[in-house]
Every structure is written in C-alpha cells, then in structure tokens.
Design a protein around this motif. Structure first.
Motif, mmCIF file in Angstrom:
data_model
loop_
_atom_site.group_PDB
_atom_site.id
_atom_site.type_symbol
_atom_site.label_atom_id
_atom_site.label_comp_id
_atom_site.label_asym_id
_atom_site.label_seq_id
_atom_site.Cartn_x
_atom_site.Cartn_y
_atom_site.Cartn_z
ATOM 1 N N TRP A 127 0.862 -1.180 0.000
ATOM 2 C CA TRP A 127 0.000 0.000 0.000
ATOM 3 C C TRP A 127 0.903 1.237 0.000
ATOM 4 N N GLU A 128 0.933 1.913 -1.126
ATOM 5 C CA GLU A 128 1.842 3.025 -1.342
ATOM 6 C C GLU A 128 1.391 4.276 -0.597
ATOM 7 N N GLY A 129 2.259 4.791 0.281
ATOM 8 C CA GLY A 129 1.934 6.003 1.020
ATOM 9 C C GLY A 129 1.730 7.201 0.120
ATOM 10 N N ASP A 130 2.371 7.167 -1.030
ATOM 11 C CA ASP A 130 2.302 8.271 -1.983
ATOM 12 C C ASP A 130 0.871 8.617 -2.378
ATOM 13 N N ARG A 131 -0.027 7.672 -2.247
ATOM 14 C CA ARG A 131 -1.402 7.847 -2.707
ATOM 15 C C ARG A 131 -2.322 8.432 -1.641
ATOM 16 N N LYS A 132 -1.773 8.803 -0.494
ATOM 17 C CA LYS A 132 -2.625 9.161 0.633
ATOM 18 C C LYS A 132 -2.778 10.659 0.866
ATOM 19 N N GLY A 133 -2.269 11.484 -0.059
ATOM 20 C CA GLY A 133 -2.438 12.907 0.183
ATOM 21 C C GLY A 133 -1.805 13.773 -0.872
ATOM 22 N N HIS A 134 -1.731 15.063 -0.582
ATOM 23 C CA HIS A 134 -1.046 16.019 -1.439
ATOM 24 C C HIS A 134 0.460 15.851 -1.250
ATOM 25 N N ASN A 135 1.139 15.463 -2.297
ATOM 26 C CA ASN A 135 2.575 15.174 -2.213
ATOM 27 C C ASN A 135 3.401 16.450 -2.317
ATOM 28 N N ILE A 136 3.486 17.169 -1.205
ATOM 29 C CA ILE A 136 4.317 18.371 -1.168
ATOM 30 C C ILE A 136 5.783 17.995 -1.329
ATOM 31 N N VAL A 137 6.565 18.900 -1.887
ATOM 32 C CA VAL A 137 8.002 18.699 -2.032
ATOM 33 C C VAL A 137 8.705 19.441 -0.895
ATOM 34 N N VAL A 139 12.432 18.707 0.556
ATOM 35 C CA VAL A 139 13.632 17.871 0.522
ATOM 36 C C VAL A 139 14.200 17.646 1.918
ATOM 37 N N ASP A 140 14.241 18.685 2.720
ATOM 38 C CA ASP A 140 14.843 18.576 4.049
ATOM 39 C C ASP A 140 14.080 17.632 4.975
ATOM 40 N N PHE A 141 12.825 17.358 4.651
ATOM 41 C CA PHE A 141 12.000 16.529 5.526
ATOM 42 C C PHE A 141 11.553 15.236 4.853
ATOM 43 N N GLY A 142 12.136 14.912 3.721
ATOM 44 C CA GLY A 142 11.877 13.636 3.077
ATOM 45 C C GLY A 142 10.603 13.538 2.277
ATOM 46 N N TYR A 143 9.998 14.661 1.916
ATOM 47 C CA TYR A 143 8.802 14.652 1.088
ATOM 48 C C TYR A 143 9.171 14.917 -0.368
ATOM 49 N N THR A 144 8.658 14.093 -1.263
ATOM 50 C CA THR A 144 9.002 14.195 -2.682
ATOM 51 C C THR A 144 7.744 14.314 -3.535
ATOM 52 N N ALA A 145 7.936 14.682 -4.786
ATOM 53 C CA ALA A 145 6.811 14.851 -5.706
ATOM 54 C C ALA A 145 6.104 13.519 -5.936
ATOM 55 N N ASP A 146 4.859 13.606 -6.354
ATOM 56 C CA ASP A 146 4.058 12.415 -6.630
ATOM 57 C C ASP A 146 4.774 11.513 -7.635
ATOM 58 N N SER A 156 -4.152 21.220 -14.269
ATOM 59 C CA SER A 156 -2.826 21.222 -14.876
ATOM 60 C C SER A 156 -1.726 21.677 -13.925
ATOM 61 N N TYR A 157 -2.055 21.929 -12.653
ATOM 62 C CA TYR A 157 -1.034 22.390 -11.712
ATOM 63 C C TYR A 157 0.043 21.322 -11.597
ATOM 64 N N PRO A 158 1.316 21.658 -11.860
ATOM 65 C CA PRO A 158 2.379 20.646 -11.913
ATOM 66 C C PRO A 158 2.703 20.050 -10.549
ATOM 67 N N ALA A 159 2.706 18.718 -10.477
ATOM 68 C CA ALA A 159 2.970 18.025 -9.216
ATOM 69 C C ALA A 159 4.364 18.315 -8.686
ATOM 70 N N ALA A 160 5.322 18.518 -9.570
ATOM 71 C CA ALA A 160 6.704 18.768 -9.147
ATOM 72 C C ALA A 160 6.850 20.106 -8.433
ATOM 73 N N SER A 161 5.839 20.975 -8.567
ATOM 74 C CA SER A 161 5.887 22.302 -7.940
ATOM 75 C C SER A 161 4.958 22.414 -6.750
ATOM 76 N N LEU A 162 4.395 21.287 -6.303
ATOM 77 C CA LEU A 162 3.438 21.351 -5.205
ATOM 78 C C LEU A 162 4.158 21.617 -3.888
ATOM 79 N N ALA A 163 3.738 22.664 -3.214
ATOM 80 C CA ALA A 163 4.343 23.063 -1.941
ATOM 81 C C ALA A 163 3.241 23.575 -1.024
ATOM 82 N N CYS A 164 3.568 23.764 0.242
ATOM 83 C CA CYS A 164 2.606 24.389 1.156
ATOM 84 C C CYS A 164 2.139 25.729 0.591
ATOM 85 N N SER A 165 3.078 26.435 -0.038
ATOM 86 C CA SER A 165 2.772 27.754 -0.607
ATOM 87 C C SER A 165 1.954 27.667 -1.882
ATOM 88 N N SER A 166 1.634 26.454 -2.358
ATOM 89 C CA SER A 166 0.726 26.325 -3.492
ATOM 90 C C SER A 166 -0.697 26.662 -3.062
#
Length: 439
Positions: A127-137, A139-146, A156-166
């Motif tokens: 069961w992949e954790g990646d599927r359980k929420g908004h995948n914020i990026v 790096v310092d805390f181990g969160y990566t893009a979807d 069309s909002y790019p997943a690689a740019s997803l951040a709290c500030s999104s």
C-alpha cells in the motif's frame, strides 16, 4: 546580546505553546526572520537545514525549498498530536513504528511516508503512502513529488511544484473586511480569521486574515511560472482555537471539528478544475460527486445524516453532526454569518436543505491514512469488526478473505483522527452511509 536571546526564547515559547500558532502568523504575514535568513549564519554557524554556512536557500528561506521553511515549525517529533503541527517526523513513521500522530483537521502529511505491506484476499500487497495525500516537495523533511501523477487530477497544476505555498499564501495577504468582501490589499490585518476566538474586522479600521492564510483570486507562487493563477476567493470557515487533541473523540468530534461556511469546493477547483465540470478534461470526468455551494443536501439525505448513529441504527434525534463527514452551512463572510458560523462550531445543529456537500466532506486537505486522502477507508465493506466479546475493533488480520492495509490498531485509530473503533460500533459499514443509509 543576552537580552536579545531572552526575547527570542520568549517569542519561541509563545509560538510553541499556542495551539493555533496565532502568536506567529497573527492572520497575516509573520516575522520575516521566522522564515528567511539573510546570510544563513546565526552567531557564526549555519542555521538553515541542509545548507552550508553563508549559502542561503531559495528566496533566502531557512530551508532548501518552500515547504521545508514551513515544516521547520510545523513538523514535530511528537509522540502525541500537539498544536499547529501537521507532520510527524519521519524518524517515527513506519509500519512497525508509531506512525503519524498529528490529528489536525487537515490530517498528517506523514501518511505519505506510510508505505505498508498488507493483503488483498490473503495475497500480500503493498500500500503506497504516496497515494494518501497532497505530495508536497520538502527535501529537508523527506517529502518528494508524486511518483505517478504529473499534474493535479482534473487540472494542470504541476505536481513537481506542489508546496505548502501552493495553497497557503506565505505572506498572508488575503483578508476579509467588515462588509463581507475580500482582497489581497487594503485595511491592515489585525487578527487571524481562522478561529472561533478570532476578533471581527472593524469597518474602516481593520481586516481579518483569510481562513488558514489560504490564497485567493490572482494568487500563484512566485516560484511557479505559467497560467496557474487562482480564480476563486478563499473559503469561509472557522476552527476551534485549540485543536489537534484526542479529547472528546466522539463521532462528532470536538478538537477536529471545523465549521465550514461556503466556497471550499470552489476554492479546491482552482487546481482541480474539471472536478466541477460535466465534461472530460485530460481524461478526468467532472462531477465525480456533487460538491460546492450549489450541491445542496436533499431532504432525505439531511434526514439520514441527522438520524444515523451507526450501521443499521437510525435512531438519532439530535444534530447528528460528525466531523468525519462535515457539510457547509452556507455562511458567507458577512459579520452576521461569521458570528452564526462560530456558534455552529460550538454547538452544531442538524443539517437542512440549505446546507451542502463540500470536497472536505469526504477528503482531508493535507493527507490521511487512506487512499485519495479520504477520511475513512473505502476498500472494505466494513470499517470495523467485532472482537471475541462483540465489542467494536479495527481489523489487523491478513489471513481472511478481505483487504488489509497493514496498519496496527493504534495506527488505524490515528487514521480516524483519534477515534477508537467503539465510536463507530461493531461491524460498521462504510461511512458513506452517514448520508446515504444503504446499510
């Protein structure tokens, strides 16, 4: 120098002990030095996570990316949920470890790290954790893009740019005025607009901050180029001033009970546009489930909601309100409506056909213990089972002909935001029945 240290320590203490972090954000822009560092050097040593001394992060942030700057304060190594934390430290997260513990209304981002091995019909399944929420990026805390999605579902909002500030404006510019309107400039923000304890804006004098310093019309992060500016204003909602606790964890909830007024689904559609359209967009069908200011509850649905106690038991005679399945009251940003919404949070009343479904009726905003950041598990017929004494329990069996996500009872309890199985009763079917009563 000693005096300044005392002041800094006092400020940090105020921040750390405030359940809603009001002392820091105060509804608008926070202290600059709380997030930025001019030279990444505090008294001669590096103070930015992952960065060498005198080498600053982007935008002079105290982290290697935007979300990291937020998680410097909002990530915690708590063993129980506390205050404004929305991320359990990765050192505590794992199938055989404690797991996510933060019980804020939006959920704990650390569920994204909870990849587990369970079973489907007795067959071992991951069961992949990646599927359980908004995948914020972050790096310092181990969160990566979807790992799968390249853009927001239905948009069309790019997943690689997803951040709290999104979603959240880090400078908290959006504000509501006494006349019920909203803007990103104008009268000064003098108080948070997020809580039942928040002061009301004063006509011609001051404004209140937007709910959770969310971003409104025209916003897109400075770091993101392209046509992603928001077209919908911030939603109206209020939360308890003390939250993230396991006290009073009834089905209704107290510590995670947010009173939603209006506009949340329309705001979500800033990124998930086609979810509100009866057309196809990039392979995503709109109107998966009615949600929004116009998605009013029908009379039978409202009656089901108020009467539902647990599976098959429809004897409720009170409000029946459950933070596991919240609805919007229809309240706007007018002073009268905000006052009424605060009263609703303190003492919810039964739904009517003036209320409506919102995206957060079924999903958490950050992440949850379940796929698609749902508030409850959709994979099994039953949410709970019964133990040898016929008391309600969460299932941990991997040998029976059903689906198991590999979570312990304690982890499942946290996945339901601190609610033990007894809240739902034995053999409780899917919580969709709170509205639809098909069990």
């Amino acid at each position: 120098m000693k005096a300044s240290k005392v002041l800094v320590a006092a400020a940090l203490f105020t921040f750390a002990t405030a359940g809603s972090a009001l002392a820091f954000h105060s509804g608008g822009v926070a202290e600059c030095e709380g997030c930025h560092s001019m030279h990444n050097s505090f008294e001669g040593s590096a103070n930015v996570t992952g960065m060498a001394q005198y080498a600053s992060g982007p935008f002079l942030l105290k982290a290697q990316d935007q979300s990291g700057a937020c998680l410097n304060c909002h990530n915690s190594a708590d063993t129980v949920g506390s205050g404004y934390h929305i991320s359990t430290d990765g050192s505590l997260v794992g199938q055989t470890k404690q797991g996510p513990v933060e019980l804020t209304p939006g959920g704990d981002f650390a569920w994204l790290k909870m990849t587990t091995t369970g079973s489907i019909r007795k067959a071992a399944t991951t069961w992949e954790g990646d599927r359980k929420g908004h995948n914020i990026v972050a790096v310092d805390f181990g969160y990566t893009a979807d790992k799968t999605l390249t853009a927001a579902p239905g948009g069309s909002y790019p997943a690689a740019s997803l951040a709290c500030s999104s979603c959240h404006d880090p400078h908290g510019r959006y504000r509501r005025f006494a006349n019920g309107t909203e803007a990103s400039t104008g009268l000064p923000i003098f108080a948070s607009g997020s809580y039942t304890s928040s002061a009301a804006p004063i006509d011609g004098i001051s404004a209140a901050g937007a709910y959770r310093i969310l971003a409104g019309v025209g916003y897109q992060p400075k770091s993101l180029a392209g046509s992603y500016a928001f077209t919908s204003e911030t939603p109206m909602a209020v939360a308890p001033s003390t939250y993230n606790a396991t006290t009073n964890v009834t089905a209704a909830g107290v510590a995670d009970r947010v009173a939603y007024g209006s506009g949340m689904s329309e705001w979500c559609a800033n990124c998930h546009t086609s979810m509100h359209l009866d057309t196809y967009n990039s392979g995503t069908k709109g109107l998966v489930h009615p949600a929004g200011n116009g998605a009013k509850l029908t009379a039978p649905i409202a009656a089901n909601y108020a009467a539902y106690v647990s599976s098959g038991i429809m004897t409720g005679t009170g409000a029946g309100y459950s933070a596991m399945a919240p609805f919007e009251t229809g309240a706007t940003k007018s002073l009268a409506d905000v006052t009424a919404l605060k009263a609703f949070q303190a003492a919810p009343v039964a739904p009517t056909t003036s209320n409506n479904v919102l995206c957060l009726s079924c999903h958490r905003a950050h992440a949850s213990g379940f796929e698609s950041m749902a508030r409850y598990y959709l994979g099994n017929e039953f949410m709970t089972i019964a133990d040898a004494s016929n008391a309600a329990s969460y299932d941990t069996s991997t040998t029976e002909n059903k689906i198991n996500m590999g979570l312990t009872v304690a982890q499942q309890t946290n996945a339901y935001n601190g609610r033990p199985a007894t809240v739902f009763g034995p053999w409780a079917r899917n919580y969709c029945n709170k509205c639809h009563a098909k069990d």
